[in-house]
Design a protein around this motif. Sequence first.
Motif, PDB file in Angstrom:
ATOM      1  N   VAL A 168       0.840  -1.206   0.000  1.00 49.00           N
ATOM      2  CA  VAL A 168       0.000   0.000   0.000  1.00 49.00           C
ATOM      3  C   VAL A 168       0.871   1.251   0.000  1.00 49.00           C
ATOM      4  N   LYS A 169       1.934   1.250   0.805  1.00 52.54           N
ATOM      5  CA  LYS A 169       2.830   2.408   0.863  1.00 52.54           C
ATOM      6  C   LYS A 169       3.513   2.644  -0.480  1.00 52.54           C
ATOM      7  N   LYS A 170       3.873   1.571  -1.141  1.00 53.73           N
ATOM      8  CA  LYS A 170       4.595   1.690  -2.416  1.00 53.73           C
ATOM      9  C   LYS A 170       3.713   2.254  -3.518  1.00 53.73           C
ATOM     10  N   PHE A 171       2.439   1.787  -3.592  1.00 51.69           N
ATOM     11  CA  PHE A 171       1.592   2.157  -4.718  1.00 51.69           C
ATOM     12  C   PHE A 171       0.596   3.269  -4.406  1.00 51.69           C
ATOM     13  N   ARG A 172       0.253   3.463  -3.111  1.00 59.82           N
ATOM     14  CA  ARG A 172      -0.752   4.471  -2.770  1.00 59.82           C
ATOM     15  C   ARG A 172      -0.212   5.611  -1.915  1.00 59.82           C
ATOM     16  N   GLY A 173       1.005   5.447  -1.379  1.00 59.88           N
ATOM     17  CA  GLY A 173       1.608   6.523  -0.624  1.00 59.88           C
ATOM     18  C   GLY A 173       1.406   6.394   0.878  1.00 59.88           C
ATOM     19  N   HIS A 174       2.105   7.268   1.615  1.00 59.23           N
ATOM     20  CA  HIS A 174       2.102   7.201   3.072  1.00 59.23           C
ATOM     21  C   HIS A 174       0.754   7.588   3.675  1.00 59.23           C
ATOM     22  N   GLU A 175       0.062   8.554   3.074  1.00 56.45           N
ATOM     23  CA  GLU A 175      -1.210   9.007   3.642  1.00 56.45           C
ATOM     24  C   GLU A 175      -2.258   7.900   3.605  1.00 56.45           C
ATOM     25  N   THR A 176      -2.348   7.198   2.489  1.00 56.90           N
ATOM     26  CA  THR A 176      -3.294   6.084   2.379  1.00 56.90           C
ATOM     27  C   THR A 176      -2.934   4.972   3.345  1.00 56.90           C
ATOM     28  N   THR A 177      -1.634   4.707   3.485  1.00 55.10           N
ATOM     29  CA  THR A 177      -1.187   3.679   4.425  1.00 55.10           C
ATOM     30  C   THR A 177      -1.569   4.048   5.848  1.00 55.10           C
ATOM     31  N   ALA A 178      -1.384   5.324   6.206  1.00 46.03           N
ATOM     32  CA  ALA A 178      -1.736   5.780   7.551  1.00 46.03           C
ATOM     33  C   ALA A 178      -3.234   5.622   7.808  1.00 46.03           C
ATOM     34  N   LYS A 179      -4.073   5.917   6.808  1.00 43.61           N
ATOM     35  CA  LYS A 179      -5.517   5.753   6.958  1.00 43.61           C
ATOM     36  C   LYS A 179      -5.888   4.284   7.137  1.00 43.61           C
ATOM     37  N   PHE A 180      -5.186   3.413   6.410  1.00 43.39           N
ATOM     38  CA  PHE A 180      -5.443   1.974   6.535  1.00 43.39           C
ATOM     39  C   PHE A 180      -5.093   1.486   7.935  1.00 43.39           C
ATOM     40  N   ILE A 181      -3.948   1.918   8.448  1.00 40.61           N
ATOM     41  CA  ILE A 181      -3.513   1.512   9.786  1.00 40.61           C
ATOM     42  C   ILE A 181      -4.488   2.027  10.836  1.00 40.61           C
ATOM     43  N   HIS A 182      -4.892   3.295  10.707  1.00 36.33           N
ATOM     44  CA  HIS A 182      -5.815   3.886  11.685  1.00 36.33           C
ATOM     45  C   HIS A 182      -7.148   3.142  11.674  1.00 36.33           C
ATOM     46  N   GLY A 183      -7.632   2.792  10.482  1.00 38.79           N
ATOM     47  CA  GLY A 183      -8.894   2.065  10.393  1.00 38.79           C
ATOM     48  C   GLY A 183      -8.829   0.699  11.057  1.00 38.79           C
ATOM     49  N   SER A 184      -7.686   0.031  10.896  1.00 41.35           N
ATOM     50  CA  SER A 184      -7.517  -1.279  11.525  1.00 41.35           C
ATOM     51  C   SER A 184      -7.407  -1.149  13.039  1.00 41.35           C
ATOM     52  N   LEU A 185      -6.649  -0.165  13.501  1.00 36.38           N
ATOM     53  CA  LEU A 185      -6.492   0.045  14.937  1.00 36.38           C
ATOM     54  C   LEU A 185      -7.803   0.461  15.583  1.00 36.38           C
ATOM     55  N   ASN A 186      -8.658   1.114  14.831  1.00 32.98           N
ATOM     56  CA  ASN A 186      -9.925   1.596  15.360  1.00 32.98           C
ATOM     57  C   ASN A 186     -10.862   0.451  15.731  1.00 32.98           C
ATOM     58  N   ASN A 187     -10.579  -0.750  15.223  1.00 33.78           N
ATOM     59  CA  ASN A 187     -11.408  -1.910  15.517  1.00 33.78           C
ATOM     60  C   ASN A 187     -10.945  -2.673  16.756  1.00 33.78           C
ATOM     61  N   SER A 188     -10.129  -2.048  17.574  1.00 35.03           N
ATOM     62  CA  SER A 188      -9.625  -2.689  18.788  1.00 35.03           C
ATOM     63  C   SER A 188      -9.866  -1.787  19.989  1.00 35.03           C
ATOM     64  N   SER A 189      -9.870  -2.394  21.172  1.00 35.55           N
ATOM     65  CA  SER A 189     -10.114  -1.661  22.415  1.00 35.55           C
ATOM     66  C   SER A 189      -8.819  -1.253  23.099  1.00 35.55           C
ATOM     67  N   ILE A 190      -7.776  -2.090  22.939  1.00 31.11           N
ATOM     68  CA  ILE A 190      -6.514  -1.900  23.645  1.00 31.11           C
ATOM     69  C   ILE A 190      -5.370  -2.003  22.648  1.00 31.11           C
ATOM     70  N   ALA A 191      -4.347  -1.195  22.833  1.00 31.07           N
ATOM     71  CA  ALA A 191      -3.116  -1.308  22.048  1.00 31.07           C
ATOM     72  C   ALA A 191      -1.963  -1.588  23.000  1.00 31.07           C
ATOM     73  N   ILE A 192      -1.152  -2.581  22.662  1.00 26.76           N
ATOM     74  CA  ILE A 192       0.004  -2.940  23.483  1.00 26.76           C
ATOM     75  C   ILE A 192       1.236  -2.962  22.585  1.00 26.76           C
TER      76      ILE A 192
END
Length: 229
Positions: free
Chosen positions: A113-137
């Motif tokens: 994703v970073k290679k073909f869509r850039g850092h901003e799209t990658t950051a949105k993908f990561i944030h969306g995935s993290l948003n589906n969790s209650s705790i981060a460790i």
Amino acid sequence: MQTLNDVITGTIFLGTRLYMQAVNQESTNLHSTAVVLLNTRMLKSISSVKEMVKPDSKAPWGNHFAFLHVSVPRLTNAEIQNPLKFIRKAQEIIQSKRSSFGAYLTAKLLETVKKFRGHETTAKFIHGSLNNSSIAITNMMGPVEKTTLANHAIKGLYFMVVGSPQSLVVTIVSYMGNLRVSLGAEEGFIDSPKLKSCIENAFEMMLNAASATPSNANFLNGHNTSSGP
């Protein structure tokens, strides 16, 4: 075999469940998911920035990580009496996730994703995935010897992840053989003093249970300090 990170992560899960139980007894049975961040950078040597930015660098510049979504085990009365059972259950869940292709595929997906869509799209993908969790460790191994900053000796250190969408963020770092656990809780939603007390209680419960018999002591002695959860 239990690793040190398995024990620490399981103990944090235990403290979290104790907190949920203290706040609302029924919440003990609710489904809760933790996202565990894994460092996928393989460091064989220290490279200069000039070497890192080369296209064919063996240690390319930037963060390299993957993440696992891990279900926080439910806490039973039997496991309150013997918390090592809870930690073993947590370790089994983490091990099954870690042994799958999930972490590897996630890391490759992020790179693509970073290679073909850039850092901003990658950051949105990561944030969306993290948003589906209650705790981060997340954890890291710190220096094993005393370090200095501007000729001032550092007595202790910690780090914190800010701006993440989870209600609870737990960071772990070791320094000169000492472990420091830091908690970042959502203001107005989590009772920070009570959560801290429950986490401390979980570590006390684990220590007392492991010290009760020689076999339980071996449970903690048979660990390694590999990076990751």
